[in-house]
Design an enzyme around this catalytic site. Structure first.
Site, PDB file in Angstrom:
ATOM      1  N   ASP A  43     -12.485  -8.925   4.277  1.00 44.08           N
ATOM      2  CA  ASP A  43     -13.745  -8.861   3.519  1.00 44.08           C
ATOM      3  C   ASP A  43     -14.323 -10.267   3.367  1.00 44.08           C
ATOM      4  O   ASP A  43     -15.525 -10.486   3.503  1.00 44.08           O
ATOM      5  CB  ASP A  43     -13.522  -8.267   2.117  1.00 44.08           C
ATOM      6  CG  ASP A  43     -13.793  -6.762   2.070  1.00 44.08           C
ATOM      7  OD1 ASP A  43     -13.539  -6.094   3.094  1.00 44.08           O
ATOM      8  OD2 ASP A  43     -14.246  -6.266   1.021  1.00 44.08           O
ATOM      9  N   ASP A  94      -3.290 -18.091   0.140  1.00 43.10           N
ATOM     10  CA  ASP A  94      -4.276 -18.748  -0.730  1.00 43.10           C
ATOM     11  C   ASP A  94      -4.992 -19.869   0.025  1.00 43.10           C
ATOM     12  O   ASP A  94      -6.216 -20.008  -0.031  1.00 43.10           O
ATOM     13  CB  ASP A  94      -3.635 -19.257  -2.044  1.00 43.10           C
ATOM     14  CG  ASP A  94      -2.327 -19.997  -1.826  1.00 43.10           C
ATOM     15  OD1 ASP A  94      -1.822 -20.026  -0.692  1.00 43.10           O
ATOM     16  OD2 ASP A  94      -1.806 -20.570  -2.815  1.00 43.10           O
ATOM     17  N   TYR A 123       0.822  -1.217   0.000  1.00 44.22           N
ATOM     18  CA  TYR A 123       0.000   0.000   0.000  1.00 44.22           C
ATOM     19  C   TYR A 123       0.854   1.264   0.000  1.00 44.22           C
ATOM     20  O   TYR A 123       0.455   2.291  -0.526  1.00 44.22           O
ATOM     21  CB  TYR A 123      -0.897   0.047   1.250  1.00 44.22           C
ATOM     22  CG  TYR A 123      -2.226  -0.635   1.113  1.00 44.22           C
ATOM     23  CD1 TYR A 123      -2.311  -1.987   0.812  1.00 44.22           C
ATOM     24  CD2 TYR A 123      -3.411   0.066   1.316  1.00 44.22           C
ATOM     25  CE1 TYR A 123      -3.532  -2.615   0.710  1.00 44.22           C
ATOM     26  CE2 TYR A 123      -4.633  -0.560   1.217  1.00 44.22           C
ATOM     27  CZ  TYR A 123      -4.694  -1.897   0.914  1.00 44.22           C
ATOM     28  OH  TYR A 123      -5.910  -2.508   0.815  1.00 44.22           O
ATOM     29  N   LYS A 169       2.757 -15.396   2.313  1.00 45.42           N
ATOM     30  CA  LYS A 169       3.014 -16.102   1.048  1.00 45.42           C
ATOM     31  C   LYS A 169       4.517 -16.366   1.024  1.00 45.42           C
ATOM     32  O   LYS A 169       5.247 -15.930   0.115  1.00 45.42           O
ATOM     33  CB  LYS A 169       2.533 -15.223  -0.121  1.00 45.42           C
ATOM     34  CG  LYS A 169       2.528 -15.909  -1.467  1.00 45.42           C
ATOM     35  CD  LYS A 169       1.432 -16.951  -1.645  1.00 45.42           C
ATOM     36  CE  LYS A 169       1.589 -17.675  -2.952  1.00 45.42           C
ATOM     37  NZ  LYS A 169       0.682 -18.824  -3.121  1.00 45.42           N
ATOM     38  N   ASP A 225      -6.475  -6.953   4.156  1.00 44.95           N
ATOM     39  CA  ASP A 225      -7.589  -6.273   3.493  1.00 44.95           C
ATOM     40  C   ASP A 225      -8.508  -7.312   2.840  1.00 44.95           C
ATOM     41  O   ASP A 225      -9.729  -7.285   3.012  1.00 44.95           O
ATOM     42  CB  ASP A 225      -7.034  -5.309   2.436  1.00 44.95           C
ATOM     43  CG  ASP A 225      -8.132  -4.586   1.687  1.00 44.95           C
ATOM     44  OD1 ASP A 225      -9.068  -4.106   2.352  1.00 44.95           O
ATOM     45  OD2 ASP A 225      -8.064  -4.516   0.442  1.00 44.95           O
TER      46      ASP A 225
HETATM   47  C1  IPM Z   1     -10.342  -1.068   4.117  1.00 46.78           C
HETATM   48  C2  IPM Z   1     -10.572  -0.423   2.776  1.00 46.78           C
HETATM   49  C3  IPM Z   1      -9.404   0.481   2.460  1.00 46.78           C
HETATM   50  C4  IPM Z   1      -8.161  -0.386   2.387  1.00 46.78           C
HETATM   51  C5  IPM Z   1      -9.560   1.316   1.173  1.00 46.78           C
HETATM   52  C6  IPM Z   1     -10.807   2.164   1.207  1.00 46.78           C
HETATM   53  C7  IPM Z   1      -8.355   2.153   0.890  1.00 46.78           C
HETATM   54  O1  IPM Z   1     -10.786  -1.386   1.810  1.00 46.78           O
HETATM   55  O2  IPM Z   1     -10.211  -0.329   5.119  1.00 46.78           O
HETATM   56  O3  IPM Z   1     -10.302  -2.294   4.183  1.00 46.78           O
HETATM   57  O4  IPM Z   1      -7.882  -0.999   1.358  1.00 46.78           O
HETATM   58  O5  IPM Z   1      -7.450  -0.460   3.401  1.00 46.78           O
HETATM   59 MG    MG Z   2     -10.904  -3.377   2.550  1.00 46.62          MG
END
Ligand code: IPM
Ligand code: MG
Length: 372
Positions: free
Chosen positions: A249, A221, A142, A189, A245
């Protein structure tokens, strides 16, 4: 307790969900005699529109002068679909994380008993899941150098980590595991990436200081697959920025909705609390956004300052709302009239009257209860 809280609602559904979290915090302050002061500032696309900057100087200054930050969401489709945009809302969030040194992002994932049927995953697989993801937040790909060749045909993002960056979050993850189920899984990884091999080396060394915690390793993975196959095997997951990240999700599916996942981003000096979901622009202003992730982020804020009874009351209010199906459409197929604001009001009322548990279920959904 006296707390100055910066409120950064941001874009899309950010303002409407953050409003509900502020309501909950105000109710807590009043019930427990705390003095919480809220100051709002712009960040993200709205800040670009108003100030030409996704993180205006005055927003950053405010954050540096407050005890905690409550963050909404950022992002706008007009930037997502424009790869040539020089300024992006996300830069505001990334700069904020970096400037405030918020290196550890803690994302709890839990399967709520009342929501087991809401997840697309099978009940017996997710039941009992309780994971705490420790995502490194200010390093890795990042923040590495980004390059685009002059002809625009070659691009690169550097992924770099230092020993010190790994150590500080690893300590937090091991300490968390000591208060949980005594297990840390490092997700990496290491079969391919040099940075991952450094993570393994450093984390293995640190593990020696935490003899009561078992350390194991998973390639990312495989971890992505295990998260769906058998999420109960995880206790604390420790991982780098990008993997965290993605995996968080994915993990949100276990709870039934990404609208339930809260997070705390902490450093040595500052702390910020934010839902993990994005700005969900399609839902903006429709009253369908789930405010629970933001409200649970407020609970994490309370916990961060040692206000455990207060945090527990907020968590209890959330559980009650889920149980009574006072929920937005993402987890409520039955009633479509429960808005973001109604969920927030219920939580607020519950904080004021936690004993009033004999509310009439049907009336609530008919909008006839005094609770809504
Ligand atoms: C998160 C989001 C952020 C990230 C984005 C909005 C930059 O997806 O907080 O998980 O990738 O960290
Ligand atoms: Mg995110």
């Amino acid at each position: 307790m006296k707390l100055n809280i910066a409120v950064l609602p941001g874009d899309g559904i950010g303002p409407e969900v953050t409003n509900q979290a502020v309501k909950a915090l105000k109710a807590i302050a009043s019930e427990f005699n705390h003095d919480f002061k809220f100051t709002t500032a712009d960040v993200g696309a709205i800040a670009i529109d108003k100030h030409n900057d996704p993180l205006p100087e005055e927003t950053l200054d405010l954050c540096k002068s407050t005890d905690a930050i409550l963050f909404g969401a950022i992002g706008h489709p007009k930037y997502d679909n424009d790869p040539s945009a020089k300024v992006r809302p996300e830069q505001g969030l990334l700069k904020l994380r970096k400037e405030l040194g918020l290196y550890a992002n803690i994302r709890p994932v839990k399967a709520y008993q009342t929501l087991l049927d809401k997840s697309p995953l099978k009940k017996h697989i997710i039941e009992g899941t309780d994971i705490s993801i420790y995502r490194e937040l200010t390093g890795g790909i990042y923040f590495g150098e980004k390059q685009l060749s002059e002809d625009g045909n070659v691009a690169s993002d550097l992924c770099a980590y230092s020993k010190a960056e790994i150590e500080r979050i690893a300590h937090l993850a091991f300490q968390a595991a000591q208060n949980r189920s005594h297990k840390v899984t490092l997700v990496d990884k290491a079969n391919v990436l040099e940075t991952s091999r450094l993570w393994r080396k450093v984390v293995t060394e640190i593990a020696k200081q935490y003899k009561d915690v078992k350390l194991d390793f998973l390639f990312v993975d495989n971890a992505a697959m295990q998260m769906i196959l058998n999420p109960k095997q995880f206790d604390v997951i420790l991982t780098e920025n990008m993997f965290g990240d993605i995996i968080s999700d994915e993990a949100s599916v276990i709870g039934g909705s990404i609208g339930l996942l809260a997070s705390a981003s902490v450093g040595d000096k500052y702390a910020m609390f934010e839902p993990i979901h994005g700005s969900y622009p399609q839902a903006k202003g429709k009253g369908i956004a789930n405010p629970i992730a933001s409200i649970l982020s407020a609970a994490m804020l309370l916990e961060h300052f040692g206000l455990y009874n207060e945090a527990e009351l907020v968590n209890l209010a959330v559980e009650k709302s889920l149980k009574l199906n006072i929920s937005t459409p993402d987890i409520n197929a039955k009633y479509d009239n429960v808005t973001t604001g109604k969920v927030g009001e219920f939580i607020e009322d519950f904080i004021y009257n936690p004993k009033d548990t004999n509310m009439n279920f049907t009336n609530i959904h008919l909008g006839q209860s005094t609770i809504i």
